[in-house]
Design an enzyme around this catalytic site. Structure first.
Site, mmCIF file in Angstrom:
data_model
loop_
_atom_site.group_PDB
_atom_site.id
_atom_site.type_symbol
_atom_site.label_atom_id
_atom_site.label_comp_id
_atom_site.label_asym_id
_atom_site.label_seq_id
_atom_site.Cartn_x
_atom_site.Cartn_y
_atom_site.Cartn_z
ATOM 1 N N ARG A 99 83.069 9.052 63.214
ATOM 2 C CA ARG A 99 82.550 7.706 62.923
ATOM 3 C C ARG A 99 82.209 7.565 61.443
ATOM 4 O O ARG A 99 82.414 6.513 60.850
ATOM 5 C CB ARG A 99 81.317 7.419 63.786
ATOM 6 C CG ARG A 99 81.710 7.149 65.246
ATOM 7 C CD ARG A 99 80.525 7.187 66.162
ATOM 8 N NE ARG A 99 79.589 6.129 65.930
ATOM 9 C CZ ARG A 99 78.282 6.221 66.151
ATOM 10 N NH1 ARG A 99 77.757 7.356 66.608
ATOM 11 N NH2 ARG A 99 77.505 5.205 65.938
ATOM 12 N N ARG A 125 83.694 -4.865 60.098
ATOM 13 C CA ARG A 125 83.796 -3.425 59.844
ATOM 14 C C ARG A 125 85.096 -3.061 59.145
ATOM 15 O O ARG A 125 85.324 -1.891 58.866
ATOM 16 C CB ARG A 125 83.764 -2.699 61.177
ATOM 17 C CG ARG A 125 82.480 -1.908 61.439
ATOM 18 C CD ARG A 125 82.650 -1.303 62.803
ATOM 19 N NE ARG A 125 81.815 -0.213 63.130
ATOM 20 C CZ ARG A 125 80.710 -0.296 63.851
ATOM 21 N NH1 ARG A 125 80.234 -1.448 64.216
ATOM 22 N NH2 ARG A 125 80.077 0.800 64.194
ATOM 23 N N LYS A 177 70.590 -0.471 61.035
ATOM 24 C CA LYS A 177 70.946 -1.893 61.196
ATOM 25 C C LYS A 177 70.363 -2.469 62.483
ATOM 26 O O LYS A 177 69.753 -3.536 62.478
ATOM 27 C CB LYS A 177 72.479 -2.079 61.238
ATOM 28 C CG LYS A 177 73.207 -1.575 60.013
ATOM 29 C CD LYS A 177 74.695 -1.919 60.055
ATOM 30 C CE LYS A 177 75.473 -1.251 61.193
ATOM 31 N NZ LYS A 177 75.552 0.204 61.120
ATOM 32 N N ARG A 213 68.930 10.482 67.536
ATOM 33 C CA ARG A 213 68.837 9.101 68.002
ATOM 34 C C ARG A 213 68.984 8.996 69.516
ATOM 35 O O ARG A 213 69.845 9.599 70.120
ATOM 36 C CB ARG A 213 69.927 8.260 67.328
ATOM 37 C CG ARG A 213 69.945 6.823 67.810
ATOM 38 C CD ARG A 213 70.680 5.938 66.858
ATOM 39 N NE ARG A 213 72.108 5.924 67.119
ATOM 40 C CZ ARG A 213 72.937 5.046 66.533
ATOM 41 N NH1 ARG A 213 72.470 4.173 65.659
ATOM 42 N NH2 ARG A 213 74.205 5.074 66.803
ATOM 43 N N ARG A 237 73.594 8.102 73.286
ATOM 44 C CA ARG A 237 74.945 7.543 73.287
ATOM 45 C C ARG A 237 75.961 8.675 73.197
ATOM 46 O O ARG A 237 75.798 9.588 72.401
ATOM 47 C CB ARG A 237 75.115 6.609 72.077
ATOM 48 C CG ARG A 237 74.632 5.218 72.338
ATOM 49 C CD ARG A 237 74.608 4.373 71.097
ATOM 50 N NE ARG A 237 75.855 4.364 70.339
ATOM 51 C CZ ARG A 237 76.064 3.564 69.300
ATOM 52 N NH1 ARG A 237 75.133 2.723 68.895
ATOM 53 N NH2 ARG A 237 77.200 3.599 68.651
HETATM 54 P P1 AMP Z 1 78.011 0.499 66.935
HETATM 55 O O1 AMP Z 1 77.042 0.404 68.053
HETATM 56 O O2 AMP Z 1 77.963 -0.680 65.998
HETATM 57 O O3 AMP Z 1 77.953 1.806 66.215
HETATM 58 O O4 AMP Z 1 79.462 0.413 67.609
HETATM 59 C C1 AMP Z 1 79.899 1.376 68.545
HETATM 60 C C2 AMP Z 1 81.403 1.409 68.622
HETATM 61 O O5 AMP Z 1 81.903 0.128 69.040
HETATM 62 C C3 AMP Z 1 82.125 1.696 67.306
HETATM 63 O O6 AMP Z 1 82.219 3.083 67.032
HETATM 64 C C4 AMP Z 1 83.486 1.068 67.572
HETATM 65 O O7 AMP Z 1 84.269 1.860 68.437
HETATM 66 C C5 AMP Z 1 83.110 -0.184 68.339
HETATM 67 N N1 AMP Z 1 82.833 -1.327 67.439
HETATM 68 C C6 AMP Z 1 81.648 -1.970 67.265
HETATM 69 N N2 AMP Z 1 81.764 -2.966 66.373
HETATM 70 C C7 AMP Z 1 83.060 -2.956 65.966
HETATM 71 C C8 AMP Z 1 83.815 -3.735 65.041
HETATM 72 N N3 AMP Z 1 83.263 -4.727 64.322
HETATM 73 N N4 AMP Z 1 85.124 -3.428 64.892
HETATM 74 C C9 AMP Z 1 85.716 -2.449 65.596
HETATM 75 N N5 AMP Z 1 85.067 -1.667 66.464
HETATM 76 C C10 AMP Z 1 83.743 -1.918 66.664
#
Ligand code: AMP
Length: 216
Positions: A173, A91, A16, A130, A162
């Site tokens: 996750r 999400r 994404k 990654r 990360r």
């Molecule tokens: P991502 O970079 O999108 O994988 O997001 C990293 C982390 O941020 C996720 O594992 C969640 O802990 C938090 N996070 C990001 N977007 C959301 C969302 N829309 N709702 C809840 N937690 C989020």
């Protein structure tokens, strides 16, 4: 220039962020990554960052209320006027319902929900490889020759791994994705908004499939 307001849906590691950056570069739609926004808040030790940090480290979702407030504020910004890409939001079904309300209030119509589909086995491999820019979120694969400590090819910041890409957190996750986020596929399918894209192959090929789905 074509304006689009879209959601990118997909498991962690589906691509994404990579595709959102390309869309942003080509069309200048605002790239709204809630993950990037939260990581920045954690780095800056803001109140939001303090509340989000523990959830993120465990691979859990941050509370819906926090995220919705964050997105609401972001969508009101000037750079969203000619289009936006929501990356990592919504999400949960609650977030998707709240987004519908918010878009109605703002008189904004979504152009579609691009769902990038990648099999789970492939996802685990990708996430272990990654590496990302700590600042701009640019994504690279270790096997492409860039690793922790190198400079980002897009901005001068450093490439890191990360914390939540460590194997134990990745497992959680993916489970969180299955349980809480994948129901959104059905949610948007029922609204006739879903635009599925095969997420396997080269980045260019996947990008082209997205453009095709968006009739660009
Ligand atoms: P991502 O970079 O999108 O994988 O997001 C990293 C982390 O941020 C996720 O594992 C969640 O802990 C938090 N996070 C990001 N977007 C959301 C969302 N829309 N709702 C809840 N937690 C989020």
């Amino acid at each position: 220039m074509a304006d689009r307001r879209i959601i990118l849906l997909g498991a962690p590691g589906a691509g994404k962020g990579t595709q959102a950056i390309r869309l942003h570069q080509q069309f200048n739609w605002a790239h709204i990554s809630t993950g990037d926004m939260l990581r920045e808040a954690v780095r800056n030790e803001t109140e939001l960052g303090k509340q989000a940090k523990a959830f993120m480290e465990k691979g859990e979702l941050v509370t819906d209320d926090l995220i919705i407030a964050l997105v609401k504020e972001r969508l009101a910004k000037e750079d969203c006027k000619n289009g936006f890409i929501l990356d990592g939001f919504p999400r949960t079904v609650v977030q998707a319902e709240k987004l519908e309300e918010l878009l109605q209030e703002l008189h904004i119509q979504l152009d579609g929900v691009v769902s990038i589909n990648v099999p789970a086995e492939e996802i685990v491999g990708r996430l272990s490889q990654r590496r990302v820019c700590e600042k701009c979120g640019y994504v690279v694969q270790k096997e492409d020759g860039l690793d922790t400590g190198d400079n980002c090819p897009r901005c001068p910041a450093k490439i890191i791994r990360r914390k939540d890409d460590e194997p134990e957190t990745v497992r959680n996750r993916l489970k969180v994705y299955e349980d809480q986020t994948s129901p959104l596929i059905r949610f948007y399918e029922e609204r006739g908004a879903l635009k599925p894209v095969e997420g396997i192959g080269s980045i260019d090929d996947i990008y082209q499939r997205i453009l095709d789905q968006l009739e660009l």
